[in-house]
Design a protein around this motif. Structure first.
Motif, PDB file in Angstrom:
ATOM      1  N   ARG A 109       0.819  -1.208   0.000  1.00  0.00           N
ATOM      2  CA  ARG A 109       0.000   0.000   0.000  1.00  0.00           C
ATOM      3  C   ARG A 109       0.859   1.266   0.000  1.00  0.00           C
ATOM      4  O   ARG A 109       1.998   1.248   0.480  1.00  0.00           O
ATOM      5  CB  ARG A 109      -0.886   0.027   1.247  1.00  0.00           C
ATOM      6  CG  ARG A 109      -1.841  -1.136   1.380  1.00  0.00           C
ATOM      7  CD  ARG A 109      -3.129  -0.851   0.633  1.00  0.00           C
ATOM      8  NE  ARG A 109      -4.162  -1.788   1.050  1.00  0.00           N
ATOM      9  CZ  ARG A 109      -5.026  -1.575   2.043  1.00  0.00           C
ATOM     10  NH1 ARG A 109      -4.991  -0.449   2.744  1.00  0.00           N
ATOM     11  NH2 ARG A 109      -5.944  -2.468   2.350  1.00  0.00           N
ATOM     12  N   PRO A 110       0.302   2.384  -0.446  1.00  0.00           N
ATOM     13  CA  PRO A 110       1.005   3.664  -0.292  1.00  0.00           C
ATOM     14  C   PRO A 110       1.022   4.090   1.175  1.00  0.00           C
ATOM     15  O   PRO A 110       0.196   3.624   1.972  1.00  0.00           O
ATOM     16  CB  PRO A 110       0.175   4.633  -1.142  1.00  0.00           C
ATOM     17  CG  PRO A 110      -1.145   3.983  -1.319  1.00  0.00           C
ATOM     18  CD  PRO A 110      -0.971   2.502  -1.160  1.00  0.00           C
ATOM     19  N   LEU A 111       1.940   4.962   1.503  1.00  0.00           N
ATOM     20  CA  LEU A 111       2.071   5.408   2.902  1.00  0.00           C
ATOM     21  C   LEU A 111       0.786   6.043   3.428  1.00  0.00           C
ATOM     22  O   LEU A 111       0.477   5.948   4.617  1.00  0.00           O
ATOM     23  CB  LEU A 111       3.220   6.424   3.023  1.00  0.00           C
ATOM     24  CG  LEU A 111       4.644   5.855   2.992  1.00  0.00           C
ATOM     25  CD1 LEU A 111       5.651   6.980   2.830  1.00  0.00           C
ATOM     26  CD2 LEU A 111       4.939   5.046   4.246  1.00  0.00           C
ATOM     27  N   ASP A 112       0.030   6.698   2.555  1.00  0.00           N
ATOM     28  CA  ASP A 112      -1.174   7.386   3.034  1.00  0.00           C
ATOM     29  C   ASP A 112      -2.421   6.509   3.014  1.00  0.00           C
ATOM     30  O   ASP A 112      -3.519   6.987   3.282  1.00  0.00           O
ATOM     31  CB  ASP A 112      -1.402   8.677   2.230  1.00  0.00           C
ATOM     32  CG  ASP A 112      -1.547   8.395   0.739  1.00  0.00           C
ATOM     33  OD1 ASP A 112      -1.525   7.201   0.368  1.00  0.00           O
ATOM     34  OD2 ASP A 112      -1.671   9.351  -0.044  1.00  0.00           O
ATOM     35  N   ASP A 113      -2.255   5.221   2.715  1.00  0.00           N
ATOM     36  CA  ASP A 113      -3.400   4.306   2.764  1.00  0.00           C
ATOM     37  C   ASP A 113      -2.943   2.951   3.302  1.00  0.00           C
ATOM     38  O   ASP A 113      -3.020   1.928   2.624  1.00  0.00           O
ATOM     39  CB  ASP A 113      -4.004   4.147   1.353  1.00  0.00           C
ATOM     40  CG  ASP A 113      -5.223   3.226   1.367  1.00  0.00           C
ATOM     41  OD1 ASP A 113      -5.871   3.100   2.439  1.00  0.00           O
ATOM     42  OD2 ASP A 113      -5.497   2.600   0.324  1.00  0.00           O
ATOM     43  N   PRO A 114      -2.442   2.936   4.545  1.00  0.00           N
ATOM     44  CA  PRO A 114      -1.828   1.696   5.046  1.00  0.00           C
ATOM     45  C   PRO A 114      -2.860   0.692   5.550  1.00  0.00           C
ATOM     46  O   PRO A 114      -4.038   1.004   5.697  1.00  0.00           O
ATOM     47  CB  PRO A 114      -0.960   2.201   6.200  1.00  0.00           C
ATOM     48  CG  PRO A 114      -1.704   3.385   6.726  1.00  0.00           C
ATOM     49  CD  PRO A 114      -2.376   4.025   5.535  1.00  0.00           C
ATOM     50  N   ILE A 115      -2.363  -0.514   5.858  1.00  0.00           N
ATOM     51  CA  ILE A 115      -3.178  -1.541   6.512  1.00  0.00           C
ATOM     52  C   ILE A 115      -3.429  -1.150   7.960  1.00  0.00           C
ATOM     53  O   ILE A 115      -4.495  -1.357   8.515  1.00  0.00           O
ATOM     54  CB  ILE A 115      -2.421  -2.891   6.510  1.00  0.00           C
ATOM     55  CG1 ILE A 115      -2.153  -3.351   5.089  1.00  0.00           C
ATOM     56  CG2 ILE A 115      -3.159  -3.953   7.316  1.00  0.00           C
ATOM     57  CD1 ILE A 115      -3.375  -3.780   4.356  1.00  0.00           C
ATOM     58  N   HIS A 116      -2.396  -0.619   8.585  1.00  0.00           N
ATOM     59  CA  HIS A 116      -2.467  -0.193   9.991  1.00  0.00           C
ATOM     60  C   HIS A 116      -1.601   1.045  10.114  1.00  0.00           C
ATOM     61  O   HIS A 116      -0.509   1.091   9.552  1.00  0.00           O
ATOM     62  CB  HIS A 116      -1.965  -1.330  10.897  1.00  0.00           C
ATOM     63  CG  HIS A 116      -2.173  -1.076  12.357  1.00  0.00           C
ATOM     64  ND1 HIS A 116      -1.309  -0.316  13.114  1.00  0.00           N
ATOM     65  CD2 HIS A 116      -3.160  -1.466  13.196  1.00  0.00           C
ATOM     66  CE1 HIS A 116      -1.757  -0.265  14.361  1.00  0.00           C
ATOM     67  NE2 HIS A 116      -2.874  -0.944  14.438  1.00  0.00           N
ATOM     68  N   PRO A 117      -2.075   2.062  10.854  1.00  0.00           N
ATOM     69  CA  PRO A 117      -1.368   3.345  10.806  1.00  0.00           C
ATOM     70  C   PRO A 117       0.002   3.383  11.469  1.00  0.00           C
ATOM     71  O   PRO A 117       0.867   4.146  11.059  1.00  0.00           O
ATOM     72  CB  PRO A 117      -2.336   4.306  11.516  1.00  0.00           C
ATOM     73  CG  PRO A 117      -3.224   3.430  12.327  1.00  0.00           C
ATOM     74  CD  PRO A 117      -3.317   2.123  11.619  1.00  0.00           C
ATOM     75  N   GLY A 118       0.230   2.592  12.514  1.00  0.00           N
ATOM     76  CA  GLY A 118       1.513   2.787  13.191  1.00  0.00           C
ATOM     77  C   GLY A 118       2.125   1.523  13.723  1.00  0.00           C
ATOM     78  O   GLY A 118       1.687   1.011  14.744  1.00  0.00           O
ATOM     79  N   GLY A 119       3.144   0.984  13.058  1.00  0.00           N
ATOM     80  CA  GLY A 119       3.919  -0.125  13.594  1.00  0.00           C
ATOM     81  C   GLY A 119       3.134  -1.413  13.708  1.00  0.00           C
ATOM     82  O   GLY A 119       2.048  -1.449  14.280  1.00  0.00           O
TER      83      GLY A 119
END
Ligand code: FES
Length: 560
Positions: free
Chosen positions: A359-369
């Motif tokens: 995914r692109p950074l602005d549409d992740p699977i999970h936002p942080g780590g």
């Protein structure tokens, strides 16, 4: 051939007799004058993840010879997850010792490390780090997927999903039997983001593998082609004396840990990376690992956190699109086995093309780590949770503890119809850590009690000092340290206590007062000694193994 001569008290004699014996293998003086490239061969008839190794070794040899070297393969211990009693983690350090000592004992100018299954790549890297002879990794690569009643499946997230269905009465034993024909349809490592895939991608990210090598499926022709290039590169590394300590630097280790977050990788990889880094005197701090992940989202849409399989990641470009997206977070001057920096390798990668696996950074699977590190009075030295694979509504939760004192206690009671359990309870298992089990098995994926599974409960908070397979999923807290068998607070939890989990604030607390905790500690008795602990490898293991935050390596194997 002159390296590490056997001690006969006369070096001339040692070399002469060595030559005489190696010539019996059919080598000429010309061959023996070339740079020698050892090939650590982890083939075993028990290990389907390594079934293609004969072809890979042949390709590595071809590459070595095309580059003017002499390849000599040698066996090391092979570990498969399902064929390692009591658990493969118990044997990882033994394999690393075998690898280190065989690299040091035999003359070689560089070594190609051929592995794949979960513990083998960490063990090979640990051994190679300690031996510090130029080394490069070739993994076997992931398996392809199979089908079951028209549904695409693969080891081993689907193994667990179908087993949960069986426990919940949704499928019968005949269907389980049928599934064994399709869950592992080809040779190769587990086809999801389990430990093997995680370690392969992290090994490439830390620069110990040729670019593009981590995700090539085991049965694709690209795999032996990559192996051939690896063999050729090993010859050049021998000439350059490009040793592991020049590649596996603190920056390279941090890069690998950043990739671990971005791929939503296996929790086991923290322990393995800590152990590998420890061989080079590089500390890995759990808090630093957590901090690295705070601004790195999970980008890879692979099971168990997402939808796809490793062959899909390969078609999406493998590690390249991941590294490209993470470039601003990475330490790009880290050297790789190519002799170029990670930044130079990223610049040289093939152009991006449309895909939806990374995914692109602005549409992740999970936002942080992908993984969060917890501390609190229940885990003073830390615990972890794979937050990307947990139910979001359980990430902040307070519940009643239901305690199982061991794996045997869990097995005896978890399915009892009269078990006093509710879906908002927290299941706690003690004595399954490095000392307690022993070997810290992947038993942290506590099953949902049958009476709740039959009611449709799919997830609840489970907590232990054990590990969990990277292919598993759920709201599961692992690696609680110190472990119960070492007298950690986990040993003091009793059924009925309240436990509070707060992942956003990274807390894990047992809600009892300090006086009560102190009284329980004073009354605590260590578990009975393991049968057979008075001798052999088990004795060495129990005397020497470190806790999870130190990588579960033996204390005497770490760099001093
Ligand atoms: Fe070998 Fe999963 S069992 S990689």
């Amino acid at each position: 051939m002159k390296k590490g001569l056997t001690h006969y008290g006369d070096d001339g004699f040692s070399l002469y007799i060595r030559k005489a014996f190696i010539k019996a293998m059919g080598y000429t003086d010309d061959a023996l004058s070339r740079p020698i490239i050892g090939i650590a061969n982890t083939y075993s008839g028990y290990n389907a993840c390594h079934a293609t190794i004969p072809q890979i070794v042949e390709a590595v040899k071809r590459g070595v010879m095309l580059a003017g070297g002499l390849p000599i393969e040698f066996p090391t211990i092979s570990l498969h997850e399902s064929f390692a009693f009591p658990t493969s983690m118990f044997l990882r350090n033994l394999m690393s010792m075998d690898t280190e000592e065989m690299i040091k004992a035999q003359p070689m100018d560089a070594v190609v490390l051929v592995g794949g299954c979960d513990k083998t790549v960490p063990a090979l890297l640990m051994g190679a780090a300690s031996a510090n002879v130029p080394a490069i990794v070739e993994v076997t690569g992931p398996m392809l997927t199979g089908t079951h009643h028209g549904e695409r499946i693969g080891a081993c997230t689907d193994c667990r999903r179908f087993w949960a269905k069986y426990r919940g009465g949704e499928i019968d034993a005949d269907e389980v039997e049928e599934l064994t024909n399709q869950l592992v349809p080809t040779a190769g490592t587990c086809g999801v983001m389990g430990t093997a895939s995680t370690m392969a991608l992290m090994t490439e990210a830390m620069g110990m593998m040729l670019p593009g090598g981590a995700a090539i499926p085991a049965t694709y022709a690209d795999r032996p082609r990559q192996a051939e290039q690896t063999g050729a590169r090993a010859v050049a590394m021998a000439a350059e004396n490009l040793s592991p300590d020049q590649v596996m630097t603190p920056a390279a280790i941090r890069n690998a840990l950043r990739v671990l977050h971005a791929i939503g990788g296996s929790t086991n990889a923290i322990i393995h990376t800590t152990a590998i880094a420890g061989r080079l005197g590089i500390p890995v701090d759990l808090q630093e690992f957590d901090a690295l992940g705070r601004d790195i989202p999970v980008l890879v849409d692979l099971k168990p956190s997402g939808r796809y399989y490793m062959e899909d990641l390969y078609r999406a470009g493998g590690l390249a699109p991941i590294l490209r997206r993470l470039a601003d977070h990475l330490e790009l001057d880290a050297l790789t086995v190519t002799g170029r920096t990670l930044g130079e390798e990223i610049e040289g990668m093939a152009a991006e093309y449309p895909q939806d696996v990374v995914r692109p950074l602005d549409d992740p699977i999970h936002p942080g780590g992908g993984i969060a590190v917890l501390t609190g009075n229940l885990a003073p030295d830390g615990a972890i949770i794979k937050q990307a694979a947990a139910a979001p509504e359980l990430l902040v939760h307070e519940g009643r503890a239901l305690v199982f004192s061991s794996m045997a206690d869990l097995a005896a009671r978890i399915d009892a119809p009269d078990l006093d359990v509710a879906a908002d309870d927290i299941l706690v298992m003690q004595n399954a850590g490095p000392l307690g089990a022993p070997g810290m098995p992947e038993s942290g994926y506590l099953p949902i009690p049958r009476k709740l599974a039959e009611q449709g409960v799919k997830d609840m908070i489970r907590l232990s000092d054990a590990r969990m397979s990277g292919t598993a999923f759920g709201s599961i807290i692992l690696h609680v340290a110190p472990e119960a068998a070492a007298g950690g607070p986990l040993a003091l939890v009793r059924t009925g206590d309240r436990i509070r989990l707060d992942v956003p604030n990274r807390r894990l607390d047992l809600l009892i007062d300090d006086d009560e905790l102190a009284a329980r500690r004073a009354a605590w008795m260590p578990p009975a000694p393991h049968q057979g602990a008075e001798r052999g490898y088990l004795n060495l293991f129990l005397e020497s193994v470190t806790q999870a935050p130190e990588g579960c390596d033996f204390d005497f194997l770490k760099a001093r």
